[in-house]
Design an enzyme around this catalytic site. Structure first.
Site, short mmCIF file in Angstrom:
data_model
loop_
_atom_site.label_atom_id
_atom_site.label_comp_id
_atom_site.label_asym_id
_atom_site.label_seq_id
_atom_site.Cartn_x
_atom_site.Cartn_y
_atom_site.Cartn_z
N ASP A 163 25.22 27.01 28.77
CA ASP A 163 24.02 26.16 28.67
C ASP A 163 24.42 24.70 28.47
OD1 ASP A 163 21.35 25.50 28.55
OD2 ASP A 163 21.12 26.01 26.44
N ASP B 189 35.82 21.28 22.57
CA ASP B 189 35.62 21.16 24.01
C ASP B 189 35.78 22.55 24.62
OD1 ASP B 189 36.88 20.93 26.84
OD2 ASP B 189 35.98 18.98 26.51
#
Length: 504
Positions: free
Chosen positions: A364, A346
């Site tokens: 992104d 994460d």
């Protein structure tokens, strides 16, 4: 009372609790795949499920006779409804005008039936145990079953079985325990022949569904995609679907288009080169998101870059783009480059522990359609990004469409500015998505247009970048809130602006 009955019925409590929570998790997961916004879907479904259980518990007082008969019958119904629910929802999603009514209807029916079971079980067992022992035993088995379900669902069931097989499997367990109770106590149950036939018929139907679950999944997904599905998999984090039409590949995550091989180069050249070409001699690059390796492919066009760290949450995504021959051809085997280090973590957690500085950072992530992604567009996250950006470095953030979603786009811009970044917004036309936006940002002002780009680009030019930085009247700056963890303003803007638009 038969000596075996308490043991079997306490086992039933365990099965009921496990299966009930699994059905709830399946409905929430499937709704988040199909409808987006996982927080809203799970919250709504959990609330409705618990409310329905309350209704079931209240209704149980009207069952006064033949309680064991009714318990077995309800157990069979739970298995049938819960076991087939995911197939029904997948199959009707594309054709049903009121999908949410069907979704909430199935959740409500399942919750009501499960809510009926525990009170009936307690009444069957009341003559066997003292009240305090009865309550403690029933709820101990109930909570242990719920714990087991919550652990195995994300770790084993979704990665290895998928949603449809999982629902059929637990439907089989429900009906199986009903049949076992029925066979062991058939002398004590009225209409036992009816119950046995019903259980066997439902069991056979569920077993058939389990065997053909992959075919059901393939057929139901084919209804939602115009092209042929060549790969589909549910990971711990998302549903990955890859389609093919002629030479064109398309990637979908949770039903949302991520790229088309026909025009992805327009998106990725615009994402990477305006920033990286403006940093002569950049050596260390960080990509967050972008598990397809397409941004990394563009970064590898710079010989000066010695190290690329790619942080993507889902190993299912990065492994696919490191192994599938068609995808390796598309991303030029970028994730297999010795310069590239793939980190499955994460990003919000990972970045907190970083002390290393990067010359160029590509952000992104998927669009901020839910709160779990929205946190990666927050001022808290951008503050952490700024702390690992080297002097003279640049970042770039994919920022949705400034035409369709101007509030969302300019909210990202304002949030970056709020932590001290100097922003350079620009946009670009990508046929699969329409007009798409990006925001470059630097810790210091003074961005200069690159003198040149790598010579092997298919789309981007210096003159084109000048045009990308111009925003016509219908995409001019609008006033927004800063996206913070405690308000998630960006998610609200995104839902409001994209809510009525299909961009698959």
């Amino acid at each position: 009372m038969h000596k075996k009955l308490p043991v079997l019925l306490l086992t039933s409590v365990f099965v009921v609790a496990t299966c009930g929570l699994i059905y709830e998790l399946i409905a929430g997961t499937l709704a988040s795949y199909l409808l987006g916004d996982s927080v809203t879907q799970f919250s709504t479904i959990i609330g409705l499920y618990l409310f329905s259980m309350g209704i079931g518990s209240w209704i149980s007082k009207y069952f006064e006779k033949d309680i064991l008969f009714w318990f077995i019958q309800i157990e069979i119904l739970v298995g049938l409804v819960g076991g087939t629910s995911s197939s029904i929802l997948y199959l009707v999603f594309e054709s049903a005008a009121s999908f949410r009514i069907i979704l909430y209807g199935l959740v409500g029916i399942t919750g009501t039936l499960v809510g009926l079971e525990i009170p009936l079980l307690m009444r069957i067992l009341k003559d066997r145990y003292e009240f305090k022992d009865l309550v403690s035993r029933v709820f101990t088995f109930d909570y242990i079953g719920a714990l087991l379900a919550s652990i195995i669902f994300p770790l084993l069931l979704i990665p290895y079985l998928g949603l449809i097989k999982t629902s059929y499997l637990f439907g089989i367990l429900n009906v199986g325990i009903a049949l076992v109770v029925c066979l062991n106590f058939q002398k004590e149950i009225k209409s036992v022949a009816y119950l046995k036939v019903a259980a066997i018929v439902c069991l056979m139907a569920l077993l058939t569904g389990f065997v053909f679950a992959n075919a059901i999944t393939s057929y139901s997904e084919s209804l939602g995609y115009n092209d042929t599905i060549i790969y589909s998999k549910s990971t711990n984090y998302q549903r990955i679907v890859l389609t093919k039409k002629g030479k064109m590949l398309r990637l979908y995550l949770n039903g949302n288009l991520q790229f088309s091989s026909d025009d992805e180069y327009r998106y990725h050249e615009a994402l990477v080169h305006p920033g990286l070409s403006a940093i002569p001699g950049a050596k260390k690059v960080l990509v967050m998101g972008g598990g397809d390796g397409l941004a990394v492919r563009e970064i590898l066009k710079y010989p000066s870059v010695a190290q690329i760290s790619l942080v993507d949450l889902d190993p299912g995504m990065t492994n696919l783009f490191k192994s599938n021959p068609m995808l390796l051809e598309l991303n030029k085997s970028s994730l297999l480059s010795p310069k590239v280090k793939v980190i499955n973590a994460d990003a919000f957690t990972w970045i907190r522990e970083q002390k290393e500085k990067y010359d160029f950072i590509v952000i992104d992530f998927p669009d901020p359609s839910n709160y779990s992604v929205g946190k990666l567009y927050s001022n808290s996250f951008y503050r952490l990004v700024r702390s690992i950006l080297s002097d003279g470095g640049l970042i770039v953030v994919q920022s949705t469409s400034p035409y369709v979603a101007p509030k969302s786009f300019w909210c990202v811009n304002k949030t970056l500015e709020s932590v001290g970044f100097f922003t350079i917004p620009y946009h670009n036309y990508v046929p699969s998505f329409g007009d798409w936006g990006y925001i470059m940002a630097a810790a210091k002002p003074g961005y200069k247009l690159p003198a040149a780009f790598p010579g092997n680009l298919r789309f981007l030019t210096r003159e084109g970048l000048v045009q990308m930085r111009h925003f016509p009247k219908d995409m001019q700056t609008v006033e927004t809130e800063i996206n913070k963890l405690n308000n998630q303003a960006l998610v609200k803007y995104f839902e409001e602006e994209w809510g009525a638009v299909s961009y698959q």
